[in-house]
Design a protein around this motif. Structure first.
Motif, short mmCIF file in Angstrom:
data_model
loop_
_atom_site.label_atom_id
_atom_site.label_comp_id
_atom_site.label_asym_id
_atom_site.label_seq_id
_atom_site.Cartn_x
_atom_site.Cartn_y
_atom_site.Cartn_z
N GLU A 130 0.84 -1.20 0.00
CA GLU A 130 0.00 0.00 0.00
C GLU A 130 0.87 1.25 0.00
O GLU A 130 0.69 2.14 -0.82
N ALA A 131 1.85 1.27 0.92
CA ALA A 131 2.72 2.43 1.02
C ALA A 131 3.48 2.62 -0.29
O ALA A 131 3.59 3.72 -0.82
N PHE A 132 3.95 1.51 -0.80
CA PHE A 132 4.71 1.49 -2.05
C PHE A 132 3.90 2.11 -3.18
O PHE A 132 4.39 2.97 -3.91
N THR A 133 2.66 1.69 -3.29
CA THR A 133 1.82 2.17 -4.39
C THR A 133 1.39 3.61 -4.16
O THR A 133 1.30 4.39 -5.11
N THR A 134 1.12 3.96 -2.90
CA THR A 134 0.73 5.34 -2.61
C THR A 134 1.84 6.28 -3.09
O THR A 134 1.59 7.30 -3.72
N MET A 135 3.07 5.91 -2.77
CA MET A 135 4.21 6.71 -3.19
C MET A 135 4.27 6.82 -4.70
O MET A 135 4.43 7.89 -5.26
N ARG A 136 4.14 5.66 -5.34
CA ARG A 136 4.31 5.64 -6.78
C ARG A 136 3.19 6.42 -7.47
O ARG A 136 3.41 7.08 -8.48
N ALA A 137 2.00 6.34 -6.86
CA ALA A 137 0.88 7.09 -7.42
C ALA A 137 1.21 8.58 -7.42
O ALA A 137 0.71 9.34 -8.23
N ARG A 138 2.07 9.00 -6.49
CA ARG A 138 2.42 10.40 -6.41
C ARG A 138 3.72 10.70 -7.16
O ARG A 138 4.32 11.75 -7.01
N GLY A 139 4.17 9.73 -7.95
CA GLY A 139 5.33 9.97 -8.80
C GLY A 139 6.67 9.77 -8.11
O GLY A 139 7.71 10.10 -8.65
N ALA A 140 6.65 9.24 -6.88
CA ALA A 140 7.91 9.07 -6.16
C ALA A 140 8.42 7.65 -6.32
O ALA A 140 7.66 6.69 -6.23
N LYS A 141 9.70 7.53 -6.56
CA LYS A 141 10.29 6.19 -6.63
C LYS A 141 11.32 6.11 -5.52
O LYS A 141 12.35 6.76 -5.58
N VAL A 142 10.97 5.36 -4.49
CA VAL A 142 11.89 5.30 -3.36
C VAL A 142 12.50 3.91 -3.18
O VAL A 142 13.54 3.78 -2.56
N THR A 143 11.85 2.89 -3.71
CA THR A 143 12.32 1.53 -3.47
C THR A 143 13.27 1.06 -4.56
O THR A 143 12.98 1.20 -5.74
N ASP A 144 14.42 0.51 -4.13
CA ASP A 144 15.36 -0.07 -5.10
C ASP A 144 15.15 -1.56 -5.26
O ASP A 144 15.36 -2.11 -6.33
N ILE A 145 14.80 -2.22 -4.16
CA ILE A 145 14.65 -3.67 -4.17
C ILE A 145 13.42 -4.02 -3.34
O ILE A 145 13.17 -3.40 -2.31
N SER A 146 12.66 -5.02 -3.80
CA SER A 146 11.51 -5.41 -3.03
C SER A 146 11.68 -6.86 -2.56
O SER A 146 12.01 -7.74 -3.33
N ILE A 147 11.50 -7.06 -1.26
CA ILE A 147 11.56 -8.41 -0.70
C ILE A 147 10.13 -8.96 -0.71
O ILE A 147 9.24 -8.39 -0.09
N LEU A 148 9.95 -10.05 -1.41
CA LEU A 148 8.63 -10.68 -1.47
C LEU A 148 8.61 -11.83 -0.47
O LEU A 148 9.30 -12.83 -0.66
N VAL A 149 7.85 -11.66 0.61
CA VAL A 149 7.76 -12.69 1.64
C VAL A 149 6.64 -13.66 1.28
O VAL A 149 5.50 -13.25 1.06
N VAL A 150 6.98 -14.96 1.18
CA VAL A 150 5.96 -15.97 0.92
C VAL A 150 6.10 -17.06 1.98
O VAL A 150 7.18 -17.62 2.16
N ALA A 151 5.02 -17.33 2.70
CA ALA A 151 5.07 -18.36 3.74
C ALA A 151 5.12 -19.74 3.09
O ALA A 151 4.30 -20.04 2.21
N ALA A 152 6.10 -20.53 3.51
CA ALA A 152 6.33 -21.83 2.88
C ALA A 152 5.19 -22.80 3.15
O ALA A 152 5.04 -23.80 2.44
N ASP A 153 4.38 -22.52 4.17
CA ASP A 153 3.28 -23.44 4.47
C ASP A 153 1.96 -22.97 3.84
O ASP A 153 0.94 -23.60 4.01
N ASP A 154 2.03 -21.85 3.14
CA ASP A 154 0.79 -21.29 2.60
C ASP A 154 0.88 -21.04 1.10
O ASP A 154 -0.11 -21.14 0.38
N GLY A 155 2.07 -20.72 0.64
CA GLY A 155 2.29 -20.54 -0.79
C GLY A 155 1.82 -19.19 -1.32
O GLY A 155 1.49 -18.29 -0.56
N VAL A 156 1.77 -19.12 -2.64
CA VAL A 156 1.41 -17.86 -3.30
C VAL A 156 -0.08 -17.57 -3.09
O VAL A 156 -0.92 -18.42 -3.36
N MET A 157 -0.38 -16.40 -2.55
CA MET A 157 -1.75 -16.01 -2.25
C MET A 157 -2.08 -14.70 -2.98
O MET A 157 -1.19 -14.09 -3.54
N PRO A 158 -3.36 -14.28 -2.94
CA PRO A 158 -3.73 -13.09 -3.72
C PRO A 158 -2.82 -11.88 -3.53
O PRO A 158 -2.41 -11.25 -4.49
#
Ligand code: GDP
Length: 471
Positions: A130-158
């Motif tokens: 949410e924070a990431f998109t809010t920023m981007r919606a305002r034209g700001a690019k602050v993130t260089d790398i994104s860590i995608l956390v996926v729980a190994a017991d749950d897998g890829v979710m929406p």
């Protein structure tokens, strides 16, 4: 530009005419044109930073390649709810605070820093996209790398898929942290398979995405994850010029009872110092005090440093750009000009993409790509619509389904649509009431259908300028 390449204005204008650009002395030219001109003079141009070069009213000087020094990466943690984003940030902080810091009172400023092998990494504390998109919606690019956390017991979710699409839309590299590997039901291979199905192919499967199995709870492999962040950062060749006036972005801001407006800014280029005159969005001021992520007062902040600052008149907004300028008067003038401009703009709201206006926007050349977000009650419809919709692309407009998902149209969908100037199409689903309110505010075109054919028909008609306006 003439000054920069050591030529007279007439010489530059002469070359411009030669390449077919009729320019006057104060006209803006884009990088490609400048490059062509430089080539005409036998020079090579290089783009110096990824930071917005100017803001119309502020000229942010370009850096020479030789002045650029490596800078630490700025990282955002994203992923599905309960997959361990907060725990991972906590684990990272815990591994790398010194005894002294751990004993002290740590103040929350919206970002935290760890040092590994003498190298800094900056984490934005608000997990989720949410924070990431809010920023981007305002034209700001602050993130260089994104860590995608996926729980190994749950897998890829929406929300995993949403996060992938957000990172992709922003062109930010992903590192996958497969979390909760301590759990009995953990199945990292399944996660990898599901990610591959979503176009995120990890290295051992022949892709280029790094993945690290971790346990945020037990602190397993946190160091490896940090090392991988440094590795990706190195490949990205992140650079900034510490020896210039500061440019940054507001990450958080609030009104503090005692101190007045306070904001956490991420310094992205240059060095910010106490006493600097700054413009932040439509507010301005002079830096009175700076506090780092450990709650310690500091006198200066180098590139890729988050600091909490005080000393300005109004509370800025997250995503606002901060620029240090030569003096208070300049800062004040720019800020007041912006307020005037903003008022003007509010009157003639900028044109958002909509099916009704698509044809005229295409004619004006303002739209060449129609981004679409698809939500449906069943996955089958999402896939079906995606495929048929992209086939409607013509020479004049490319149609791209940037996100598809099952379930109601949510605020997150609307934010993504705002950030990517997309329209939202729902099949047998409706926007939540908060999403509907947000869509209205952000002027996002949301259309709901029962029959796929009707949606395709509308889009086709819109492209051809034959759509009957909706009342
Ligand atoms: P978030 O919603 O993504 O921020 O997830 P949280 O960090 O709040 O974690 C959700 C739940 O998962 C909490 O109960 C955590 O204790 C638990 N959790 C997080 N990481 C791990 C882990 O590595 N192993 C286990 N067993 N549980 C974890």
């Amino acid at each position: 530009f003439a000054e920069k390449i050591d030529k007279t204005v007439n010489e530059v204008i002469g070359k411009l005419i030669k390449v077919g650009v009729m320019a006057s002395i104060n006209q803006e030219i884009d990088f490609e044109t400048a490059e062509a001109i430089a080539n005409e003079f036998g020079l090579e141009l290089e783009k110096s930073t990824d930071i917005p070069e100017e803001n119309n009213d502020i000229i942010i000087p370009l850096d020479n390649e030789k002045d650029l020094k490596p800078r630490p990466p700025v990282v955002t943690v994203m992923g599905h709810v309960d997959h361990g984003k907060t725990s991972l940030l906590d684990a990272i902080r815990k591994t790398h605070v010194t005894e002294k810091e751990a004993g002290g009172i740590t103040q929350h400023i919206g970002a935290s820093e760890v040092t590994i092998d003498g190298k800094r990494i900056v984490f934005l504390d608000t997990p989720g996209h949410e924070a990431f998109t809010t920023m981007r919606a305002r034209g700001a690019k602050v993130t260089d790398i994104s860590i995608l956390v996926v729980a190994a017991d749950d897998g890829v979710m929406p929300q995993t898929i949403e996060a992938i699409n957000h990172a992709k839309a922003a062109g930010v590299p992903i590192i996958v942290a497969i979390n909760k590997i301590d759990k009995p039901g953990a199945n990292p291979d399944r996660v990898k398979q599901e990610l591959a199905d979503r176009g995120v192919v990890i290295e051992e499967w022949g892709g280029d995405v790094i993945s690290v199995p971790v346990s945020a709870l037990q602190g397993t492999n946190i160091d490896t994850l940090l090392e991988m962040i440094l590795l990706v950062a190195e490949m990205e060749e992140l650079k900034a010029n510490p020896n210039r006036s500061a440019v940054g972005t507001v990450i958080e801001a609030e009104l503090d009872k005692g101190r007045g407006p306070v904001a956490t800014v991420l310094v992205q280029n240059g060095t910010l110092r106490i006493g600097d005159s700054v413009v932040i969005g439509t507010t301005h001021g002079r830096i009175r005090a700076m506090v780092n992520d450990k709650g310690k007062p500091v006198k200066q902040a180098l590139p890729s440093t988050a600091v909490e600052i005080t000393g300005f008149s109004e509370v800025p907004e997250a995503g606002d750009q901060m620029v240090a300028v030569e003096d208070d008067k300049t800062a004040r003038d720019i800020a007041s000009n912006r307020i005037d401009k903003l008022k003007e703009e509010q009157m003639k709201r900028s044109q958002k993409v909509s099916l009704d206006a698509l044809y005229s926007q295409m004619q004006q050349g303002t739209i060449k790509e129609l981004n679409i977000i698809i939500k449906a009650d069943v996955q089958g419809s999402v896939e079906a619509v995606k495929q048929s919709i992209e086939k409607l692309s013509t020479e004049k407009v490319v149609i791209k389904a940037i996100h598809g998902g099952v379930g109601a149209i949510t605020e997150s969908d609307v934010m993504l649509a705002t950030a990517s100037n997309a329209i939202i199409i729902g099949f047998n689903v409706r926007p939540t009431s908060s999403a509907a309110a947000l869509a209205k505010k952000e002027e996002v075109d949301v259309r709901t259908y029962r029959i796929i054919y009707n949606a395709l028909e509308d889009i086709e008609a819109a492209i051809e300028g034959m759509l009957d306006p909706e009342f």
